[in-house]
Design an enzyme around this catalytic site. Structure first.
Site, PDB file in Angstrom:
ATOM      1  N   TYR A 144       1.003  -0.748   0.220  1.00 50.40           N
ATOM      2  CA  TYR A 144      -0.562   0.052  -0.085  1.00 50.40           C
ATOM      3  C   TYR A 144       1.129   1.323  -0.044  1.00 50.40           C
ATOM      4  O   TYR A 144       1.898   1.098   0.510  1.00 50.40           O
ATOM      5  CB  TYR A 144      -1.157   0.050   1.030  1.00 50.40           C
ATOM      6  CG  TYR A 144      -1.613   1.539   1.693  1.00 50.40           C
ATOM      7  CD1 TYR A 144      -0.751   2.146   2.671  1.00 50.40           C
ATOM      8  CD2 TYR A 144      -2.814   1.276   0.906  1.00 50.40           C
ATOM      9  CE1 TYR A 144      -2.298   3.603   2.754  1.00 50.40           C
ATOM     10  CE2 TYR A 144      -3.290   2.488   1.098  1.00 50.40           C
ATOM     11  CZ  TYR A 144      -3.171   3.659   2.147  1.00 50.40           C
ATOM     12  OH  TYR A 144      -4.277   4.388   1.778  1.00 50.40           O
ATOM     13  N   ASP A 239       9.245   2.513  -1.299  1.00 44.19           N
ATOM     14  CA  ASP A 239       8.177   3.085  -0.443  1.00 44.19           C
ATOM     15  C   ASP A 239       8.641   3.220   1.091  1.00 44.19           C
ATOM     16  O   ASP A 239       8.497   2.194   1.372  1.00 44.19           O
ATOM     17  CB  ASP A 239       7.253   3.351  -1.266  1.00 44.19           C
ATOM     18  CG  ASP A 239       5.571   3.735   0.165  1.00 44.19           C
ATOM     19  OD1 ASP A 239       4.962   3.563   0.037  1.00 44.19           O
ATOM     20  OD2 ASP A 239       6.562   4.563   1.047  1.00 44.19           O
ATOM     21  N   LYS A 267       5.529   9.265   8.238  1.00 37.74           N
ATOM     22  CA  LYS A 267       6.000   8.247   9.440  1.00 37.74           C
ATOM     23  C   LYS A 267       6.625   8.795  10.447  1.00 37.74           C
ATOM     24  O   LYS A 267       7.094  10.288  10.669  1.00 37.74           O
ATOM     25  CB  LYS A 267       5.064   7.381   9.318  1.00 37.74           C
ATOM     26  CG  LYS A 267       4.284   6.545   9.381  1.00 37.74           C
ATOM     27  CD  LYS A 267       4.572   5.173   8.847  1.00 37.74           C
ATOM     28  CE  LYS A 267       3.119   4.449   8.037  1.00 37.74           C
ATOM     29  NZ  LYS A 267       2.625   5.143   8.338  1.00 37.74           N
TER      30      LYS A 267
HETATM   31  P1  KE4 Z   1      -0.864   8.610   4.951  1.00 36.53           P
HETATM   32  O1  KE4 Z   1      -0.946   9.125   2.945  1.00 36.53           O
HETATM   33  O2  KE4 Z   1      -0.969   7.356   5.374  1.00 36.53           O
HETATM   34  O3  KE4 Z   1       0.991   9.238   5.694  1.00 36.53           O
HETATM   35  O4  KE4 Z   1       0.947   7.367   4.086  1.00 36.53           O
HETATM   36  C1  KE4 Z   1       0.488   6.839   3.486  1.00 36.53           C
HETATM   37  C2  KE4 Z   1       1.088   5.389   3.286  1.00 36.53           C
HETATM   38  C3  KE4 Z   1       2.194   5.481   1.905  1.00 36.53           C
HETATM   39  N1  KE4 Z   1       2.811   4.427   2.452  1.00 36.53           N
HETATM   40  C4  KE4 Z   1       3.490   3.363   2.930  1.00 36.53           C
HETATM   41  C5  KE4 Z   1       4.462   2.028   3.101  1.00 36.53           C
HETATM   42  C6  KE4 Z   1       2.416   3.664   3.780  1.00 36.53           C
HETATM   43  O5  KE4 Z   1       2.356   2.398   5.060  1.00 36.53           O
HETATM   44  C7  KE4 Z   1       1.249   4.275   3.980  1.00 36.53           C
HETATM   45  C8  KE4 Z   1       0.560   3.854   5.146  1.00 36.53           C
HETATM   46  N2  KE4 Z   1       0.415   3.141   6.387  1.00 36.53           N
HETATM   47  C9  KE4 Z   1      -0.968   2.947   6.514  1.00 36.53           C
HETATM   48  C10 KE4 Z   1      -0.855   1.567   7.578  1.00 36.53           C
HETATM   49  N3  KE4 Z   1      -0.873   0.435   7.086  1.00 36.53           N
HETATM   50  C11 KE4 Z   1      -1.154   4.189   7.658  1.00 36.53           C
HETATM   51  C12 KE4 Z   1      -2.782   3.852   8.808  1.00 36.53           C
HETATM   52  C13 KE4 Z   1      -3.954   4.374   7.940  1.00 36.53           C
HETATM   53  O6  KE4 Z   1      -4.058   4.609   6.606  1.00 36.53           O
HETATM   54  O7  KE4 Z   1      -4.763   5.328   9.052  1.00 36.53           O
END
Ligand code: KE4
Length: 428
Positions: A144, A239, A267
């Site tokens: 993701y 990523d 993060k």
């Molecule tokens: P954000 O847009 O949520 O800051 O990042 C997206 C993203 C991009 N790449 C990776 C590898 C990620 O894990 C994420 C977001 N991770 C999720 C957890 N599985 C965020 C938690 C959520 O969606 O509430």
């Protein structure tokens, strides 16, 4: 455990917020029950509005490698707040952060700050297409990269076929610009390049997947992606939103010794405030506006409070390298000797207990898990004050604030679950 206030607030939230939450996974749909509404965090603990305390292995989904309310981060934000919240103009600390990122991750010769991992990956994809003049993206099932339209796709009918949308609202054309392959399959990646090579702008990969649960790369997988993209003139995008500064200060690219063309970060980079970045080769990044033709912008990009928090967190991690050895030891203790019918995957201080007796190396094997049994495990621990990510397909995180006692309590609660569920030993 009394959760009356959380339940009441969750019911109240439904009328004004879709699903009562501002991000779907928080709604506990994968495990059932009402999510806990949190009052505060401190160290390795979360405290909900009913006064219950939890050992927290979500850590805000990765950012809080130092634990909740770390003094270095809180003090930096308090000091920055004295000067204001946002200027919409360049500041010294944004330059200091870009320089620090380049020191920590030499592949990131130049970088641009944004507000979320989604913004970072969306921008990196646009840049890869603009730089190469090509349109196709390769991603991997189970990975993701944020809610970017063209990446919310699932594999087409066969290997290396163009993707189909995996959510409502994404035009078929967007999905068709993405090829979704099995994670850890070198053969699939080779086939995709044989079939579409000259049209592929980039390959984007979580170098250690965290979004199907924690799934490390098999030996040779990342190296093959590096070789294939270089050979075919495509860009390799790591990523590292989750793995950056997590698997070690230099993230997965340091751990595996691979130099990607672009990297996305999020993060931990923001120390718990909204901050992310994309960056990499200077010749590629110089195509970004205002220097080049690839447009990307943001009102709060480089926000002074978020950058102050991120700088404090990264400087603390840089100046205390012993943290990573400690994280490794604690996470190893937590993940030692998995019970039967459970596969534990771990990379550094990110981990997942998969409820299956088989190895988990990709989405196909991950999705075979017994999610019902995981949900029972999740609630068994939650009732005993241990807060795991509320989904079988997420990674948990150990922070520098987790103590030996935290780990012991967690292992004890888990053991209780498995012993209660274990079939009686057969008579000798
Ligand atoms: P954000 O847009 O949520 O800051 O990042 C997206 C993203 C991009 N790449 C990776 C590898 C990620 O894990 C994420 C977001 N991770 C999720 C957890 N599985 C965020 C938690 C959520 O969606 O509430």
């Amino acid at each position: 455990m009394n959760t009356a206030r959380s339940e009441a607030w969750f019911a109240r939230a439904q009328s004004r917020i879709p699903g009562g939450v501002n991000s779907p996974v928080r709604a506990f749909k994968a495990v059932g029950g009402a999510p806990r509404f949190i009052a505060r965090g401190q160290g390795s603990r979360l405290f909900d509005i009913d006064g219950n305390a939890y050992i927290d292995y979500v850590g805000s989904w990765g950012p809080l490698i130092l634990g909740h309310g770390h003094a270095a981060v809180s003090e930096a934000v308090r000091a920055a707040l004295e000067d204001g919240t946002s200027f919409g103009a360049p500041t010294e600390r944004e330059v200091e952060l870009a320089e620090l990122i380049a020191q920590i991750m030499p592949s990131m010769e130049m970088s641009r700050l944004v507000n979320s991992g989604t913004e970072a990956t969306m921008s990196a994809l646009r840049l890869a297409r603009g730089f190469t003049g090509r349109e196709l993206t390769v991603k991997f099932e189970g990975c993701y990269h944020g809610h970017v339209d063209s990446l919310l796709v699932k594999a087409g009918s066969g290997m290396a076929t163009l993707g189909i949308a995996d959510t409502a609202g994404v035009p078929a054309g967007f999905a068709a610009s993405t090829i979704a392959l099995p994670f850890n399959s070198v053969a699939a990646a080779e086939q995709a390049f044989q079939r579409h090579g000259g049209k592929i702008a980039c390959v984007i990969v979580e170098p250690v997947a965290g979004n199907m649960g924690c799934v490390p790369p098999l030996p040779g997988f990342l190296e093959a992606l590096r070789e294939l993209t270089a050979r075919h003139g495509a860009l390799l995008i790591f990523d590292e939103v989750m793995t950056g500064f997590r698997l070690g200060l230099g993230g997965a690219q340091q751990r595996f010794g691979i130099r990607p063309d672009l990297t996305t970060l999020g993060k931990i980079i923001g120390g718990g405030l909204p901050l992310a970045a994309y960056g990499g080769r200077a010749d590629v990044m110089k195509r970004v506006a205002p220097l080049g033709p690839v447009y990307q912008a943001g009102t709060l990009s480089g926000n002074p409070l978020a950058v102050a928090a991120g700088l404090a967190a990264l400087r603390y991690l840089r100046d205390h390298p012993e943290i990573y050895g400690e994280l490794e030891r604690r996470a190893a203790q937590l993940c030692a000797c998995p019970p039967p019918q459970v596969t534990v995957n771990r990379a550094g201080s990110m981990f997942t207990f998969f409820f299956t007796g088989r190895p988990v190396t990709d989405w196909e094997s991950a999705r075979q898990c017994d999610t019902e049994r995981f949900a029972r495990f999740f609630h068994h621990l939650l009732e005993r004050g241990v807060y795991l990510p509320p989904s079988q397909f997420e990674a948990g995180f150990v922070s520098a604030a987790h103590s030996e006692e935290d780990i012991r309590r967690t292992v004890e609660a888990a053991r209780e679950f498995f012993e209660a569920a274990a079939p009686p030993p057969s008579n000798p």
